[in-house]
Design a protein around this motif. Structure first.
Motif, mmCIF file in Angstrom:
data_model
loop_
_atom_site.group_PDB
_atom_site.id
_atom_site.type_symbol
_atom_site.label_atom_id
_atom_site.label_comp_id
_atom_site.label_asym_id
_atom_site.label_seq_id
_atom_site.Cartn_x
_atom_site.Cartn_y
_atom_site.Cartn_z
ATOM 1 N N PHE A 133 0.970 -0.702 -0.167
ATOM 2 C CA PHE A 133 -0.295 0.148 0.247
ATOM 3 C C PHE A 133 0.149 1.631 0.309
ATOM 4 O O PHE A 133 1.964 1.554 0.782
ATOM 5 C CB PHE A 133 -0.594 -0.115 1.268
ATOM 6 C CG PHE A 133 -0.166 0.131 2.789
ATOM 7 C CD1 PHE A 133 0.303 1.769 3.163
ATOM 8 C CD2 PHE A 133 0.117 -0.803 3.481
ATOM 9 C CE1 PHE A 133 0.766 1.171 4.011
ATOM 10 C CE2 PHE A 133 0.505 -1.449 4.428
ATOM 11 C CZ PHE A 133 1.185 0.053 4.867
ATOM 12 N N VAL A 134 0.338 2.771 -0.199
ATOM 13 C CA VAL A 134 0.403 3.519 -0.230
ATOM 14 C C VAL A 134 -0.174 4.839 -0.261
ATOM 15 O O VAL A 134 -1.281 4.361 -1.345
ATOM 16 C CB VAL A 134 2.186 4.436 -1.616
ATOM 17 C CG1 VAL A 134 0.840 4.134 -2.969
ATOM 18 C CG2 VAL A 134 2.081 5.422 -1.098
ATOM 19 N N GLU A 135 -0.405 5.417 0.882
ATOM 20 C CA GLU A 135 -2.308 6.102 1.085
ATOM 21 C C GLU A 135 -1.767 7.096 1.846
ATOM 22 O O GLU A 135 -0.930 7.496 1.957
ATOM 23 C CB GLU A 135 -2.963 5.151 1.739
ATOM 24 C CG GLU A 135 -3.318 3.309 1.425
ATOM 25 C CD GLU A 135 -3.999 3.675 0.674
ATOM 26 O OE1 GLU A 135 -4.717 4.575 -0.037
ATOM 27 O OE2 GLU A 135 -4.814 2.609 -0.456
ATOM 28 N N HIS A 136 -1.825 8.382 1.035
ATOM 29 C CA HIS A 136 -2.179 9.815 1.431
ATOM 30 C C HIS A 136 -2.867 9.481 3.212
ATOM 31 O O HIS A 136 -4.421 9.016 2.651
ATOM 32 C CB HIS A 136 -2.339 10.722 1.325
ATOM 33 C CG HIS A 136 -3.702 11.191 0.257
ATOM 34 N ND1 HIS A 136 -4.493 11.812 1.424
ATOM 35 C CD2 HIS A 136 -4.677 10.865 -0.744
ATOM 36 C CE1 HIS A 136 -6.103 12.083 0.658
ATOM 37 N NE2 HIS A 136 -5.776 11.421 -0.250
ATOM 38 N N GLY A 137 -3.337 10.258 4.065
ATOM 39 C CA GLY A 137 -4.168 10.079 5.446
ATOM 40 C C GLY A 137 -3.541 11.167 6.165
ATOM 41 O O GLY A 137 -2.855 12.670 6.249
ATOM 42 N N LEU A 138 -4.106 11.390 7.276
ATOM 43 C CA LEU A 138 -3.727 11.713 8.626
ATOM 44 C C LEU A 138 -2.184 12.323 8.975
ATOM 45 O O LEU A 138 -1.016 11.283 8.849
ATOM 46 C CB LEU A 138 -4.717 11.354 10.007
ATOM 47 C CG LEU A 138 -4.832 13.013 10.671
ATOM 48 C CD1 LEU A 138 -5.359 14.144 10.786
ATOM 49 C CD2 LEU A 138 -4.844 11.664 12.450
ATOM 50 N N ALA A 139 -1.700 13.273 9.005
ATOM 51 C CA ALA A 139 -0.418 13.778 8.611
ATOM 52 C C ALA A 139 0.203 13.596 10.339
ATOM 53 O O ALA A 139 -0.017 13.562 11.111
ATOM 54 C CB ALA A 139 -0.321 15.061 8.425
ATOM 55 N N PRO A 140 1.897 13.112 10.120
ATOM 56 C CA PRO A 140 2.243 13.082 11.176
ATOM 57 C C PRO A 140 2.772 14.319 12.166
ATOM 58 O O PRO A 140 2.028 14.219 13.497
ATOM 59 C CB PRO A 140 3.440 12.927 11.142
ATOM 60 C CG PRO A 140 4.166 13.147 9.668
ATOM 61 C CD PRO A 140 2.675 13.051 9.179
ATOM 62 N N ASP A 141 2.325 16.115 11.614
ATOM 63 C CA ASP A 141 2.095 16.600 12.496
ATOM 64 C C ASP A 141 1.063 17.412 12.678
ATOM 65 O O ASP A 141 0.234 17.865 12.034
ATOM 66 C CB ASP A 141 2.867 17.414 11.836
ATOM 67 C CG ASP A 141 4.629 17.141 11.439
ATOM 68 O OD1 ASP A 141 5.524 16.357 12.420
ATOM 69 O OD2 ASP A 141 5.167 16.675 10.192
ATOM 70 N N GLU A 142 0.228 17.166 14.029
ATOM 71 C CA GLU A 142 -0.460 18.094 14.680
ATOM 72 C C GLU A 142 -0.807 19.600 14.307
ATOM 73 O O GLU A 142 -2.163 19.443 13.423
ATOM 74 C CB GLU A 142 -0.136 18.436 16.187
ATOM 75 C CG GLU A 142 -2.026 19.002 16.201
ATOM 76 C CD GLU A 142 -2.812 17.999 16.014
ATOM 77 O OE1 GLU A 142 -4.052 18.978 16.109
ATOM 78 O OE2 GLU A 142 -2.784 17.690 16.525
ATOM 79 N N SER A 143 0.154 20.558 13.493
ATOM 80 C CA SER A 143 0.166 21.520 12.663
ATOM 81 C C SER A 143 -0.722 21.067 11.407
ATOM 82 O O SER A 143 -1.880 22.054 10.918
ATOM 83 C CB SER A 143 0.857 22.583 12.371
ATOM 84 O OG SER A 143 1.871 21.915 12.062
ATOM 85 N N VAL A 144 -0.342 20.209 10.464
ATOM 86 C CA VAL A 144 -0.517 19.943 9.046
ATOM 87 C C VAL A 144 -2.044 19.504 9.616
ATOM 88 O O VAL A 144 -2.809 19.395 8.680
ATOM 89 C CB VAL A 144 0.209 18.904 8.866
ATOM 90 C CG1 VAL A 144 -0.529 18.719 7.544
ATOM 91 C CG2 VAL A 144 1.574 19.696 8.337
ATOM 92 N N ARG A 145 -2.291 18.587 10.521
ATOM 93 C CA ARG A 145 -3.552 17.688 10.656
ATOM 94 C C ARG A 145 -4.545 19.003 11.119
ATOM 95 O O ARG A 145 -5.482 18.500 10.522
ATOM 96 C CB ARG A 145 -3.049 17.062 12.263
ATOM 97 C CG ARG A 145 -2.257 15.904 11.935
ATOM 98 C CD ARG A 145 -2.622 14.597 13.647
ATOM 99 N NE ARG A 145 -1.675 13.606 13.612
ATOM 100 C CZ ARG A 145 -2.151 12.921 14.277
ATOM 101 N NH1 ARG A 145 -3.120 12.412 14.720
ATOM 102 N NH2 ARG A 145 -1.364 11.740 14.280
#
Length: 206
Positions: A133-145
């Motif tokens: 799999f390669v998927e985009h989703g919830l970012a690891p950084d809170e500011s981006v989230r």
């Protein structure tokens, strides 16, 4: 589904997901696939050039008729048999333990019920088989989230139900997969809110 969803969105996705910057990621995620493979979210066949020769057959799951037509040239250029055998990743029309591997690239963001799709994938995979799999989703950084949550409603309207905020690894583990390889990163040259990727391999765990 209206005209925009059926006739415009598949063309947007074909162009946006077909940029050369994604080629190295497609090559990475397809590496190691072998035998009978089920690919959900086949789209316009953008992964076809990266299928390794070890694949014997691909069963493609793709709801869009236009997406399948856009894949025509790529289908004609490959020696690997590819057959459109399903329309809905949430309800796969295959017996249990049918496939040696599965492939999903930037698909779980859009499937209405990603949990159901992953449970179905796990069901049709043989024991010990792997989902690449390669998927985009919830970012690891809170500011981006925070920005992802703000933009998510607009993203869904413009891109056929695509979500920015799905927690990919959690979805996999909740469905019973065991993640054995994982790389989390932002795609170069793309806005972080839309390009927080998880690339890896998850096994059925049975």
């Amino acid at each position: 589904m209206g005209f925009y969803t059926t006739q415009v969105v598949p063309r947007i996705i074909n162009v946006a997901c077909g940029m050369k910057e994604a080629d190295p990621l497609r090559r990475r995620v397809c590496d190691g696939l072998a035998g009978e493979v089920v690919e959900i979210g086949f789209g316009s066949g953008l992964n076809i050039p990266f299928y390794p020769a070890t694949i014997t057959r691909v069963s493609a799951v793709e709801p869009s008729d236009l997406g399948w037509r856009l894949a025509g040239r790529r289908l004609a250029a490959t020696r690997i048999p590819v057959q459109r055998t399903g329309l809905d990743g949430q309800s796969l029309l295959y017996p249990d333990d049918s496939f040696d591997a599965a492939l999903s690239t930037w698909t779980l963001c859009t499937i209405p019920d990603a949990e159901a799709a992953l449970h179905e994938l796990r069901r049709v995979l043989k024991p010990g088989a792997a989902l690449h799999f390669v998927e985009h989703g919830l970012a690891p950084d809170e500011s981006v989230r925070r920005w992802q949550h703000r933009l998510d409603p607009m993203q869904q309207r413009l891109f056929g139900g695509c979500h920015l905020t799905r927690p990919i690894v959690d979805l996999l583990t909740d469905a019973g997969f065991t993640v054995t390889e994982l790389d989390v990163f932002y795609e170069k040259g793309a806005p972080k809110v839309m390009a927080a990727d998880s690339l890896g391999i998850a096994t059925t765990g049975r």
